[in-house]
Design an enzyme around this catalytic site. Structure first.
Site, PDB file in Angstrom:
ATOM      1  N   LYS A 181       0.830  -1.213   0.000  1.00  0.00           N
ATOM      2  CA  LYS A 181       0.000   0.000   0.000  1.00  0.00           C
ATOM      3  C   LYS A 181       0.863   1.261   0.000  1.00  0.00           C
ATOM      4  O   LYS A 181       0.606   2.201  -0.761  1.00  0.00           O
ATOM      5  CB  LYS A 181      -0.914   0.015   1.239  1.00  0.00           C
ATOM      6  CG  LYS A 181      -2.105  -0.924   1.151  1.00  0.00           C
ATOM      7  CD  LYS A 181      -2.898  -0.921   2.452  1.00  0.00           C
ATOM      8  CE  LYS A 181      -4.063  -1.888   2.360  1.00  0.00           C
ATOM      9  NZ  LYS A 181      -4.715  -2.152   3.642  1.00  0.00           N
ATOM     10  N   GLN A 190      -4.854  -1.593   9.754  1.00  0.00           N
ATOM     11  CA  GLN A 190      -4.730  -2.905   9.120  1.00  0.00           C
ATOM     12  C   GLN A 190      -5.358  -3.983  10.014  1.00  0.00           C
ATOM     13  O   GLN A 190      -5.008  -4.109  11.180  1.00  0.00           O
ATOM     14  CB  GLN A 190      -3.251  -3.214   8.857  1.00  0.00           C
ATOM     15  CG  GLN A 190      -2.996  -4.495   8.101  1.00  0.00           C
ATOM     16  CD  GLN A 190      -3.568  -4.472   6.692  1.00  0.00           C
ATOM     17  OE1 GLN A 190      -3.552  -3.456   6.008  1.00  0.00           O
ATOM     18  NE2 GLN A 190      -4.097  -5.601   6.259  1.00  0.00           N
ATOM     19  N   ASP A 221     -11.020   3.147   4.399  1.00  0.00           N
ATOM     20  CA  ASP A 221     -11.459   1.757   4.227  1.00  0.00           C
ATOM     21  C   ASP A 221     -12.971   1.662   4.025  1.00  0.00           C
ATOM     22  O   ASP A 221     -13.473   0.637   3.567  1.00  0.00           O
ATOM     23  CB  ASP A 221     -11.065   0.912   5.448  1.00  0.00           C
ATOM     24  CG  ASP A 221      -9.834   0.058   5.196  1.00  0.00           C
ATOM     25  OD1 ASP A 221      -9.544  -0.219   4.015  1.00  0.00           O
ATOM     26  OD2 ASP A 221      -9.170  -0.340   6.179  1.00  0.00           O
TER      27      ASP A 221
END
Length: 300
Positions: A61, A105, A128
């Protein structure tokens, strides 16, 4: 790639190529934004513990961020961290005007309630798309952050010129990360699919999946979708990524999706490979969401 040697009738949907286009588009938008005198978009990634898969995913990422002109940092904490400490870190990132996007995460260690952490993120920085406010916006069809994998699947379909409107879409799997948000995207005006969501309690699953013009496999069971479950000419999107023991490989395992690729590729019209299908799209859409956060495109 062992499975591409198979004789296929399906067109392979190249997620790497399509993700590359989206990353390039995002990079161009960021460059234009910078020329207008703005600072670079900034993503903060929070990584708890030392799970190698999570660490590798985070590195991917941040590398992709750099290529698109997005600055990022990774805040790493031991897996012994207390929930109250992690929430205080989220509060600090929420208050920091230099941080546009926050990405925690997952999974988190057992002593931390993931829901508490996600709920604490400022919805305007929730790249997200997991915060209840963004989930609510998605259900209502309002502008908000859409989770990266479902958003990426819509892009794969559109950019492969696969018709969605008026088509029957069947999703196997009802997770909050893929199944539920994807169902909501597909029924919205502009997509206009007729959607069925199946799961482990669905009776006679093959009878349902065979009706699908667009079949999305997202249940996390290796090679579960076989040719007899697929309509001739259907578009098959494989969200699964499973490790299967394979002594013939150097690593002792191979990666496979939720679809039995070789046999389904002989029957489907389009198919995504694993790896190289949905996976690269997920990172591309996180980048796009970070850019949207920085440009406040969704704050109206």
């Amino acid at each position: 790639m062992h499975h591409r040697e198979t004789e296929t009738t399906a067109r392979i949907i190249d997620g790497k190529e399509i993700a590359g286009l989206i990353r390039a588009e995002t990079g161009e938008a960021v460059a234009k934004w910078r020329q207008g005198g703005h600072r670079a978009p900034f993503l903060s990634v929070v990584l708890v513990g030392d799970d190698p898969a999570s660490a590798s995913y985070v590195r991917g990422k941040t590398r992709a961020c750099g290529q698109a002109g997005i600055e990022s940092d990774t805040l790493t904490y031991p897996d012994s961290i207390k929930e109250v400490e992690l929430l205080a870190i989220i509060d600090r990132l929420n208050r920091d005007d230099a941080v546009d996007g926050i990405l925690v995460q997952l999974p988190l260690p057992n002593q931390i309630n993931e829901r508490h952490v996600i709920d604490r993120i400022d919805p305007g920085k929730d790249v997200d798309g997991f915060h209840p406010v963004n989930v609510g916006r998605l259900v209502l069809g309002h502008a908000g952050f859409v989770p990266a994998t479902p958003a990426g699947i819509i892009e794969l379909l559109r950019r492969s010129d696969i018709q969605i409107a008026g088509r029957t879409a069947v999703i196997v799997g009802r997770s909050n990360i893929v199944g539920k948000p994807l169902a909501n995207l597909l029924i919205q005006k502009g997509c206009d699919a007729t959607v069925t969501v199946c799961h482990s309690r669905t009776p006679d699953l093959p009878a349902v999946t065979r009706r699908a013009d667009i079949l999305i496999a997202a249940m996390g069971r290796a090679e579960f979708i076989t040719a007899d479950m697929v309509k001739e000419g259907a578009a098959v999107i494989d969200v699964g990524i499973n490790r299967v023991d394979d002594p013939s490989t150097d690593r002792g395992y191979r990666l496979t999706g939720d679809v039995a690729f070789d046999e389904v590729a002989r029957k489907a019209g389009w198919i995504t490979p694993v790896p190289g299908g949905v996976g690269p799209m997920t990172i591309a859409m996180v980048l796009r969401n970070t850019w949207l956060a920085a440009s406040h495109a969704l704050s109206n």
